[in-house]
Design a protein around this motif. Structure first.
Motif, mmCIF file in Angstrom:
data_model
loop_
_atom_site.group_PDB
_atom_site.id
_atom_site.type_symbol
_atom_site.label_atom_id
_atom_site.label_comp_id
_atom_site.label_asym_id
_atom_site.label_seq_id
_atom_site.Cartn_x
_atom_site.Cartn_y
_atom_site.Cartn_z
ATOM 1 N N HIS A 56 0.842 -1.204 0.000
ATOM 2 C CA HIS A 56 0.000 0.000 0.000
ATOM 3 C C HIS A 56 0.872 1.246 0.000
ATOM 4 O O HIS A 56 2.010 1.230 0.463
ATOM 5 C CB HIS A 56 -0.902 0.012 1.238
ATOM 6 C CG HIS A 56 -1.978 1.045 1.186
ATOM 7 N ND1 HIS A 56 -2.981 1.030 0.252
ATOM 8 C CD2 HIS A 56 -2.186 2.154 1.936
ATOM 9 C CE1 HIS A 56 -3.773 2.073 0.439
ATOM 10 N NE2 HIS A 56 -3.309 2.769 1.452
ATOM 11 N N ASP A 62 -2.694 9.454 7.282
ATOM 12 C CA ASP A 62 -2.929 8.016 7.453
ATOM 13 C C ASP A 62 -2.067 7.535 8.618
ATOM 14 O O ASP A 62 -0.919 7.968 8.778
ATOM 15 C CB ASP A 62 -2.522 7.230 6.199
ATOM 16 C CG ASP A 62 -3.493 7.372 5.044
ATOM 17 O OD1 ASP A 62 -4.647 7.783 5.273
ATOM 18 O OD2 ASP A 62 -3.096 7.061 3.903
ATOM 19 N N SER A 112 -9.344 4.376 11.265
ATOM 20 C CA SER A 112 -8.131 3.943 10.567
ATOM 21 C C SER A 112 -8.125 2.431 10.369
ATOM 22 O O SER A 112 -7.764 1.932 9.300
ATOM 23 C CB SER A 112 -6.891 4.366 11.355
ATOM 24 O OG SER A 112 -5.722 3.863 10.754
ATOM 25 N N LYS A 116 -8.100 0.158 6.902
ATOM 26 C CA LYS A 116 -7.167 -0.936 6.590
ATOM 27 C C LYS A 116 -7.919 -2.174 6.113
ATOM 28 O O LYS A 116 -7.454 -2.869 5.210
ATOM 29 C CB LYS A 116 -6.317 -1.289 7.822
ATOM 30 C CG LYS A 116 -5.451 -0.180 8.364
ATOM 31 C CD LYS A 116 -4.358 0.213 7.432
ATOM 32 C CE LYS A 116 -3.367 1.189 8.002
ATOM 33 N NZ LYS A 116 -3.826 2.415 8.548
#
Length: 198
Positions: A56, A62, A112, A116
């Motif tokens: 990623h 982030d 968050s 993911k």
């Protein structure tokens, strides 16, 4: 979000990394995790001496490596700065105490973690596709950033050989679906590209 970041800046340590700097290596003990403030970070696994599997690309605001820090595990992959970066390094134990005091911080972490999960779902779907479809999805999803990405960077992100991607790009240029200028891709017929997916 801004007030949460300001709070995190009080309990974390800002660090500047130059392009190409390694933030952490796979297998290291994950005592810290990070909030990316500026730049782009690539997370990847080394699968052989000359081969990397990109997992990623992270962008500003982030979280990076919060799951291994939470589990007190090792980093499951490597992280490298693709640009000059500014990161906020956070100690998980201090962060955990902050979550107990402020629900907004806890919600930020939950958000968050959900992100993911969505990344993982997307990668599982992409992994089952041929390169042609992965490339179309990538350029459609990243249209606004294509002027900043070289064809080599796109090949790396798609875990593809540059030569294989080059053949697809050439075919799409002949069909007038895309054009290139100074090695950067520009979409010319978005609807036709979407039709190529089905």
């Amino acid at each position: 979000m801004k007030e949460c970041i300001k709070y995190l800046e009080k309990i974390g340590t800002k660090r500047l990394y130059e392009k190409g700097s390694i933030i952490f290596f796979e297998g290291e003990n994950a005592q810290k995790f990070f909030l990316l403030l500026k730049g782009v970070v690539r997370v990847y696994k080394s699968i052989s001496i000359n081969k990397e599997l990109n997992l990623h690309y992270f962008k500003a605001f982030d979280f990076i490596a919060e799951m291994p820090a939470f589990k007190k595990a090792s980093y499951p992959a490597n992280a490298v700065c693709e640009q000059d970066c500014e990161l906020l390094e956070l100690d998980f134990d201090t962060f955990e105490q902050s979550c107990l005091k402020d629900g907004k911080i806890a919600l930020m972490m939950i958000n968050s973690l959900f992100a993911k999960i969505m990344i993982l779902e997307k990668e599982l779907l992409r992994g089952s596709m041929e390169l042609r479809k992965r490339f179309i999805f990538f350029i459609l999803e990243n249209e606004s950033n294509l002027d900043q990405l070289s064809q080599r960077q796109i090949a790396i992100f798609l875990n593809a050989r540059a030569e294989s991607l080059s053949r697809i790009i050439k075919e799409f240029k002949v069909k007038q679906l895309i054009s290139t200028q100074k090695g950067k891709i520009k979409l010319e017929n978005k609807q036709a590209l979407q039709n190529e997916l089905w």
